[in-house]
Design a protein around this motif. Structure first.
Motif, PDB file in Angstrom:
ATOM      1  N   GLU A 186     105.530  -3.543  99.740  1.00 27.39           N
ATOM      2  CA  GLU A 186     105.496  -3.478 101.206  1.00 27.39           C
ATOM      3  C   GLU A 186     104.211  -2.819 101.713  1.00 27.39           C
ATOM      4  N   ARG A 187     103.241  -2.639 100.806  1.00 24.15           N
ATOM      5  CA  ARG A 187     101.921  -2.073 101.128  1.00 24.15           C
ATOM      6  C   ARG A 187     101.970  -0.590 101.478  1.00 24.15           C
ATOM      7  N   LYS A 188     102.925   0.135 100.915  1.00 23.84           N
ATOM      8  CA  LYS A 188     103.003   1.586 101.110  1.00 23.84           C
ATOM      9  C   LYS A 188     102.806   2.234  99.749  1.00 23.84           C
ATOM     10  N   TYR A 189     101.798   3.077  99.650  1.00 29.22           N
ATOM     11  CA  TYR A 189     101.532   3.736  98.377  1.00 29.22           C
ATOM     12  C   TYR A 189     101.809   5.220  98.495  1.00 29.22           C
ATOM     13  N   GLY A 190     102.507   5.735  97.513  1.00 28.01           N
ATOM     14  CA  GLY A 190     102.729   7.165  97.385  1.00 28.01           C
ATOM     15  C   GLY A 190     102.630   7.527  95.914  1.00 28.01           C
ATOM     16  N   ILE A 191     102.540   8.794  95.620  1.00 24.20           N
ATOM     17  CA  ILE A 191     102.378   9.239  94.241  1.00 24.20           C
ATOM     18  C   ILE A 191     103.549   8.786  93.366  1.00 24.20           C
ATOM     19  N   LEU A 192     104.730   8.648  93.947  1.00 26.63           N
ATOM     20  CA  LEU A 192     105.889   8.219  93.165  1.00 26.63           C
ATOM     21  C   LEU A 192     105.832   6.740  92.797  1.00 26.63           C
ATOM     22  N   THR A 193     104.911   6.008  93.407  1.00 27.94           N
ATOM     23  CA  THR A 193     104.694   4.613  93.033  1.00 27.94           C
ATOM     24  C   THR A 193     104.284   4.531  91.562  1.00 27.94           C
ATOM     25  N   ASP A 194     103.485   5.492  91.128  1.00 31.75           N
ATOM     26  CA  ASP A 194     103.034   5.509  89.734  1.00 31.75           C
ATOM     27  C   ASP A 194     104.182   5.804  88.775  1.00 31.75           C
ATOM     28  N   ILE A 195     105.149   6.596  89.215  1.00 36.54           N
ATOM     29  CA  ILE A 195     106.315   6.893  88.377  1.00 36.54           C
ATOM     30  C   ILE A 195     107.098   5.604  88.140  1.00 36.54           C
ATOM     31  N   TRP A 196     107.240   4.789  89.175  1.00 40.84           N
ATOM     32  CA  TRP A 196     107.902   3.487  89.019  1.00 40.84           C
ATOM     33  C   TRP A 196     107.186   2.670  87.943  1.00 40.84           C
ATOM     34  N   SER A 197     105.867   2.583  88.069  1.00 43.27           N
ATOM     35  CA  SER A 197     105.090   1.796  87.106  1.00 43.27           C
ATOM     36  C   SER A 197     105.274   2.322  85.686  1.00 43.27           C
ATOM     37  N   LEU A 198     105.292   3.635  85.527  1.00 46.59           N
ATOM     38  CA  LEU A 198     105.535   4.225  84.208  1.00 46.59           C
ATOM     39  C   LEU A 198     106.933   3.879  83.698  1.00 46.59           C
ATOM     40  N   GLY A 199     107.906   3.841  84.601  1.00 46.83           N
ATOM     41  CA  GLY A 199     109.261   3.436  84.220  1.00 46.83           C
ATOM     42  C   GLY A 199     109.290   2.005  83.704  1.00 46.83           C
ATOM     43  N   VAL A 200     108.547   1.136  84.357  1.00 46.97           N
ATOM     44  CA  VAL A 200     108.463  -0.262  83.907  1.00 46.97           C
ATOM     45  C   VAL A 200     107.801  -0.328  82.531  1.00 46.97           C
ATOM     46  N   VAL A 201     106.737   0.452  82.347  1.00 44.81           N
ATOM     47  CA  VAL A 201     106.054   0.477  81.044  1.00 44.81           C
ATOM     48  C   VAL A 201     107.016   0.961  79.962  1.00 44.81           C
ATOM     49  N   MET A 202     107.734   2.057  80.219  1.00 42.98           N
ATOM     50  CA  MET A 202     108.684   2.569  79.222  1.00 42.98           C
ATOM     51  C   MET A 202     109.759   1.527  78.909  1.00 42.98           C
ATOM     52  N   PHE A 203     110.317   0.929  79.949  1.00 43.36           N
ATOM     53  CA  PHE A 203     111.346  -0.089  79.774  1.00 43.36           C
ATOM     54  C   PHE A 203     110.831  -1.192  78.851  1.00 43.36           C
ATOM     55  N   THR A 204     109.636  -1.676  79.152  1.00 44.32           N
ATOM     56  CA  THR A 204     109.051  -2.790  78.413  1.00 44.32           C
ATOM     57  C   THR A 204     108.713  -2.407  76.966  1.00 44.32           C
ATOM     58  N   LEU A 205     108.240  -1.195  76.766  1.00 46.37           N
ATOM     59  CA  LEU A 205     107.934  -0.751  75.408  1.00 46.37           C
ATOM     60  C   LEU A 205     109.185  -0.675  74.536  1.00 46.37           C
TER      61      LEU A 205
END
Length: 123
Positions: free
Chosen positions: A17-36
Motif C-alpha cells: 500500500e506504499r507505506k514503509y515502516g521499520i517493521l516492514t523489514d521484520i515481515w520480509s525477514l519472516g518470509v525469508v525464514m519461512f522460505t528457508l
C-alpha cells in the motif's frame, strides 16, 4: 521520480500500500525464514494477503521445524501493529535456544583450536 521498488514475495501488506515502516523489514525477514525452512513462500504472489489465514505450516514440510521457530515466524508475519520488533525477535524463544546451542558449539570449537595449537607448538 520516487517510487517504491520491492519484490512482492517479500513485501509486507503495508508496503504494497506504499507505506514503509521499520517493521516492514521484520515481515520480509519472516518470509525469508519461512522460505528457508520449507523452500516455498507463505503465500502466492497473486493472492491477496489475508494475514489471519497464514502462514500455513504443511506437516509434509514443517514436521522437522520446532514450535518455537513456527511461533516466531507467525509473530513476524502479522499486521504491522501486532508484529514483533527486532528486539522482540532477538529475544524470542527460538533465538535464545539457537544462541545457547551455538555458544556451546563455539566453546567446544575454541577448546579444540587451543588443543590443536598446543599440539602444533609441541612439534
Amino acid at each position: 521520480m520516487h517510487s517504491a521498488k520491492f519484490t512482492k514475495y517479500y513485501a509486507s501488506p503495508e508496503l504494497i500500500e506504499r507505506k514503509y515502516g521499520i517493521l516492514t523489514d521484520i515481515w520480509s525477514l519472516g518470509v525469508v525464514m519461512f522460505t528457508l525452512f520449507c523452500r516455498y513462500f507463505p503465500y502466492e504472489i497473486n493472492q491477496s494477503i489475508r494475514v489471519k489465514e497464514f502462514p500455513r505450516f504443511d506437516p509434509r514440510y514443517w514436521s522437522h521445524v520446532s514450535e518455537e521457530a513456527k511461533d516466531l515466524i507467525r509473530s513476524m508475519l502479522k499486521l504491522e501493529h501486532e508484529r514483533l520488533d527486532i528486539d522482540q525477535v532477538m529475544a524470542s524463544k527460538w533465538f535464545r535456544k539457537w544462541n545457547a546451542e551455538n555458544e556451546t558449539k563455539d566453546e567446544s570449537l575454541e577448546s579444540s583450536r587451543k588443543m590443536n595449537t598446543n599440539r602444533i607448538s609441541l612439534l
